[in-house]
Scaffold this motif. Structure first.
Motif, PDB file in Angstrom:
ATOM      1  N   HIS A 187      29.870 -40.906  86.909  1.00  0.00           N
ATOM      2  CA  HIS A 187      31.215 -41.631  86.830  1.00  0.00           C
ATOM      3  C   HIS A 187      31.325 -43.091  86.482  1.00  0.00           C
ATOM      4  N   ILE A 188      32.165 -43.196  85.454  1.00  0.00           N
ATOM      5  CA  ILE A 188      32.783 -44.694  85.163  1.00  0.00           C
ATOM      6  C   ILE A 188      33.901 -44.936  85.771  1.00  0.00           C
ATOM      7  N   GLN A 208      30.367 -37.713  83.473  1.00  0.00           N
ATOM      8  CA  GLN A 208      31.163 -36.535  83.447  1.00  0.00           C
ATOM      9  C   GLN A 208      32.805 -37.033  83.234  1.00  0.00           C
ATOM     10  N   GLN A 209      33.021 -38.139  83.830  1.00  0.00           N
ATOM     11  CA  GLN A 209      34.270 -38.824  83.701  1.00  0.00           C
ATOM     12  C   GLN A 209      34.290 -40.319  83.527  1.00  0.00           C
ATOM     13  N   ILE A 229      30.787 -35.476  79.310  1.00  0.00           N
ATOM     14  CA  ILE A 229      31.908 -35.955  79.573  1.00  0.00           C
ATOM     15  C   ILE A 229      32.878 -34.619  79.546  1.00  0.00           C
ATOM     16  N   THR A 230      34.142 -34.574  80.503  1.00  0.00           N
ATOM     17  CA  THR A 230      34.864 -33.821  80.426  1.00  0.00           C
ATOM     18  C   THR A 230      36.055 -34.115  80.428  1.00  0.00           C
ATOM     19  N   THR A 231      36.553 -35.379  81.073  1.00  0.00           N
ATOM     20  CA  THR A 231      37.609 -36.180  81.526  1.00  0.00           C
ATOM     21  C   THR A 231      37.545 -37.456  80.990  1.00  0.00           C
ATOM     22  N   ASP A 248      31.691 -31.345  72.568  1.00  0.00           N
ATOM     23  CA  ASP A 248      32.060 -29.769  72.853  1.00  0.00           C
ATOM     24  C   ASP A 248      32.415 -29.665  74.466  1.00  0.00           C
ATOM     25  N   SER A 249      32.316 -30.980  75.375  1.00  0.00           N
ATOM     26  CA  SER A 249      32.425 -30.789  76.583  1.00  0.00           C
ATOM     27  C   SER A 249      33.810 -31.389  77.258  1.00  0.00           C
ATOM     28  N   ILE A 250      34.531 -32.134  76.328  1.00  0.00           N
ATOM     29  CA  ILE A 250      35.766 -32.813  76.657  1.00  0.00           C
ATOM     30  C   ILE A 250      36.831 -31.907  76.658  1.00  0.00           C
ATOM     31  N   THR A 251      37.604 -31.741  77.875  1.00  0.00           N
ATOM     32  CA  THR A 251      38.567 -30.936  78.041  1.00  0.00           C
ATOM     33  C   THR A 251      39.834 -31.685  78.129  1.00  0.00           C
TER      34      THR A 251
END
Length: 485
Positions: A187-188, A208-209, A229-231, A248-251
Motif C-alpha cells: 500500500h502506498i 496493490q493500492q 496494483i488493482t486500485t 492486467d491487474s488494475i480494475t
C-alpha cells in the motif's frame, strides 16, 4: 629449389585464412555476472588477447527498458573500476579497425540502510525516514514490525498550502533517486512520494493500492512494478514520467490517475471503473485499450487525442468525455476512432433477391445522452472496401485500396435504436465471390464511434441462406434461380 618454393607458397596459403580470421577480435568477458550486489561491485574486463583494446560504456539501469540514458561515454578499459549505482555496461574489443560483438551486463546495486532511521506505527506503516541515501532500500521489518505501507506524505515534497510542486531544497526527498520496497509493502498512501522530482525508479514490492497523489508530479519516474496494483486513487500517477501503461491487474482508477503523461500506449484490459479526467492531457497518446470499460466519464480524454480507442463494452458516454476535443473535425488533430461494438452494432448481411443486392445492417444505441445533447451534429455513415480488410477508419483510408465512405439515412425504431443499412445492388455474377468489408460509424465532431467490421460476399450470404432451416423453400428457390441464371 622448386620444391622449397612450393612448400613456402603452401605455407603462406595456409596462413592466409588464419590471419583473416584473427582480424576480428574476440568479445571481452566480465569477471562478475549480471545480478544484484550490495552497495557496490568491482568490474574487471578481460580482452582475450594482448592485441585487443577493450572499450566500454555505462548506461542508466532502466527497469523496463534496456535503452537507459548514457551515463559514461566510450572509455578505454585500463584498470578494474567500481560500480556504486545500478546500471548496465556495454563492452567490446577493437583491433586494427575491427570491432567485436558488443556484450552487455546489468548490475542492480542494493544499499545498506540503517533500520534506526525508519519509524513505523503499530500497523507497519512507514511514517518517517531520517537518512539521506539517494538510493533507498526500505527494510522488511523495523523494530520487529513488518513494513506493509508507505504512510501519508512520508516522502512528500509538495507544498499544498502554497501550491508548490517541490519546496524544501534541504529535504532528503528532493534527492531521492531510487527506492527499493520490500515484498511486504502492498500500500502506498496519499502523497507518499508526491513531487519527489528526482525519483526515477521504484523496485520490488507487491503494491496493490496507490492512494490519492501517491506519486503525483514525480516527473522523472519511469519505472515501477505495477503488476499487482488493482486500485489507484486520484492523481496517483499524474504528471509522472512513466513511459508505458500496460497492466492486467488494475480494475479501478479514480479521477486523474494517469493524467498529464507522455505515453503513446495505454492498455488496461481489466479496467471496469474509471474516474473523471483519468487520461486527460496525455499529448502523445496514440492507442488506448479498455475492453471491459462500460462508461466514458466526464473529461476522461480531455485534451487527449488518441488515434484509436478500443472500448467494445462501452454503453455510456458522458457528453463532456472529450471536452475541448470538439469542433476539430479537420483541424490539427486526427479523427479519434472508438471501437464501440455495443453502441454501434453490426447486425450482419442479407440478400436482396429483387436486385441481386447485398445489404449490411447496423444500429446505434440512443440510450446515451449524446443523441439528445448533440442532435444535428451527429452524422451516421459507413466505411467500406472491396477487400477483406481490417483497415477501416478514416485516418487509415489512404492505406486501403478501393476504400470508400458514405453518409447514411437513419431510421429510429420504438426501442430507441437507430438503424441504417449499406446496400449494394445489381452485383454482377462475376463478382458474387468478391469480398466486401464494411463498418458503420457515428461521427460527433472529430470523434468516430465504429461498429465491428463485417466482411461478406454475395456468395457467402447466399450459402448461409440456403443452409438456414428457418428460411422457406420458396425464397431458396428464387435464390437458386438467381445463382444459376
Amino acid at each position: 629449389m622448386k620444391k622449397i618454393c612450393f612448400i613456402l607458397m603452401a605455407f603462406v596459403m595456409l596462413l592466409t585464412p588464419v590471419t583473416a580470421q584473427a582480424a576480428t577480435p574476440n568479445a571481452p568477458t566480465f569477471s562478475t555476472d549480471s545480478g544484484v550486489y550490495q552497495d557496490s561491485v568491482t568490474i574487471v574486463l578481460r580482452s582475450g588477447s594482448l592485441l585487443n583494446t577493450v572499450y566500454y560504456e555505462i548506461y542508466e539501469y532502466g527497469l523496463s527498458n534496456m535503452e537507459g540514458e548514457l551515463k559514461q561515454a566510450k572509455t578505454k578499459y585500463t584498470l578494474p573500476f567500481k560500480i556504486t549505482e545500478s546500471c548496465y555496461i556495454e563492452a567490446w574489443s577493437e583491433r586494427d579497425g575491427e570491432g567485436s560483438q558488443i556484450v552487455t551486463n546489468r548490475y542492480y546495486i542494493r544499499y545498506s540502510s540503517d533500520e534506526g532511521r525508519f519509524t513505523v506505527d503499530e500497523n507497519g506503516t512507514l511514517t518517517a525516514y531520517t537518512g539521506n541515501s539517494p538510493n533507498l532500500v526500505i527494510p522488511d521489518e523495523v523494530d520487529g514490525i513488518p513494513v506493509t505501507a508507505i504512510g501519508d506524505s512520508c516522502f512528500e515534497q509538495y507544498d499544498r498550502v502554497h501550491n508548490l510542486k517541490w519546496y524544501n531544497e534541504d529535504n532528503y526527498s528532493n534527492y531521492l533517486k531510487t527506492v527499493t520496497l520490500p515484498d511486504t509493502v502492498t500500500h502506498i498512501c496519499s502523497f507518499a512520494f508526491a513531487a519527489c522530482v528526482n525519483l526515477t525508479d521504484v523496485y520490488g514490492g507487491h503494491v496493490q493500492q496507490v492512494d490519492n497523489n501517491g506519486f503525483y508530479y514525480c516527473e522523472r519516474l519511469k519505472n515501477i512494478d505495477m503488476s499487482h496494483i488493482t486500485t489507484l486513487g486520484k492523481s496517483a500517477f499524474s504528471d509522472t514520467g512513466l513511459e508505458q501503461i500496460d497492466n492486467d491487474s488494475i480494475t479501478n482508477i479514480d479521477n486523474g490517475a494517469f493524467s498529464g503523461l507522455e505515453v503513446e500506449t495505454i492498455s488496461l484490459p481489466n479496467l471496469t471503473s474509471c474516474g473523471t479526467d483519468a487520461f486527460s492531457e496525455c499529448g502523445n497518446i496514440k492507442y488506448v485499450n479498455l475492453p471491459k470499460l462500460t462508461k466514458f466519464t466526464r473529461n476522461i480524454f480531455r485534451l487527449t487525442y488518441p488515434v484509436m480507442i478500443n472500448a467494445p463494452s462501452l454503453t455510456e458516454v458522458d457528453k463532456n468525455a472529450f471536452y475541448h476535443n470538439d469542433y476539430a473535425p479537420t483541424g490539427d488533430y486526427a479523427p479519434i476512432g472508438i471501437h464501440a461494438a455495443k453502441l454501434a452494432g453490426a447486425l450482419g448481411g442479407s440478400i436482396r433477391l429483387s436486385d441481386s443486392g447485398l445489404r449490411f445492417g447496423f444500429n446505434w444505441d440512443n440510450s446515451t445522452d449524446l443523441e439528445a445533447h448533440f442532435g444535428e451534429n451527429i452524422e451516421y455513415g459507413f466505411i467500406y472496401a472491396y477487400d477483406d480488410t481490417d483497415d477501416l477508419m478514416f485516418n487509415q483510408m489512404k492505406q486501403v485500396e478501393n476504400g470508400y465512405s458514405k453518409v447514411a439515412t437513419k431510421h429510429t425504431d420504438k426501442d430507441g435504436k437507430t438503424s441504417f443499412n449499406l446496400v449494394f445492388t445489381d452485383i454482377p455474377k462475376a463478382n458474387y465471390d468478391t469480398k466486401i468489408s464494411a463498418r458503420a460509424y457515428i461521427r460527433i465532431y472529430n470523434w468516430y464511434f465504429y461498429s465491428d467490421i463485417l466482411t461478406r460476399s454475395f456468395s457467402d450470404v447466399a450459402k448461409a441462406v440456403l443452409e438456414d432451416p428457418d428460411i422457406d423453400q420458396s425464397t431458396k428457390d428464387q435464390l437458386n434461380n438467381l445463382l444459376e441464371g
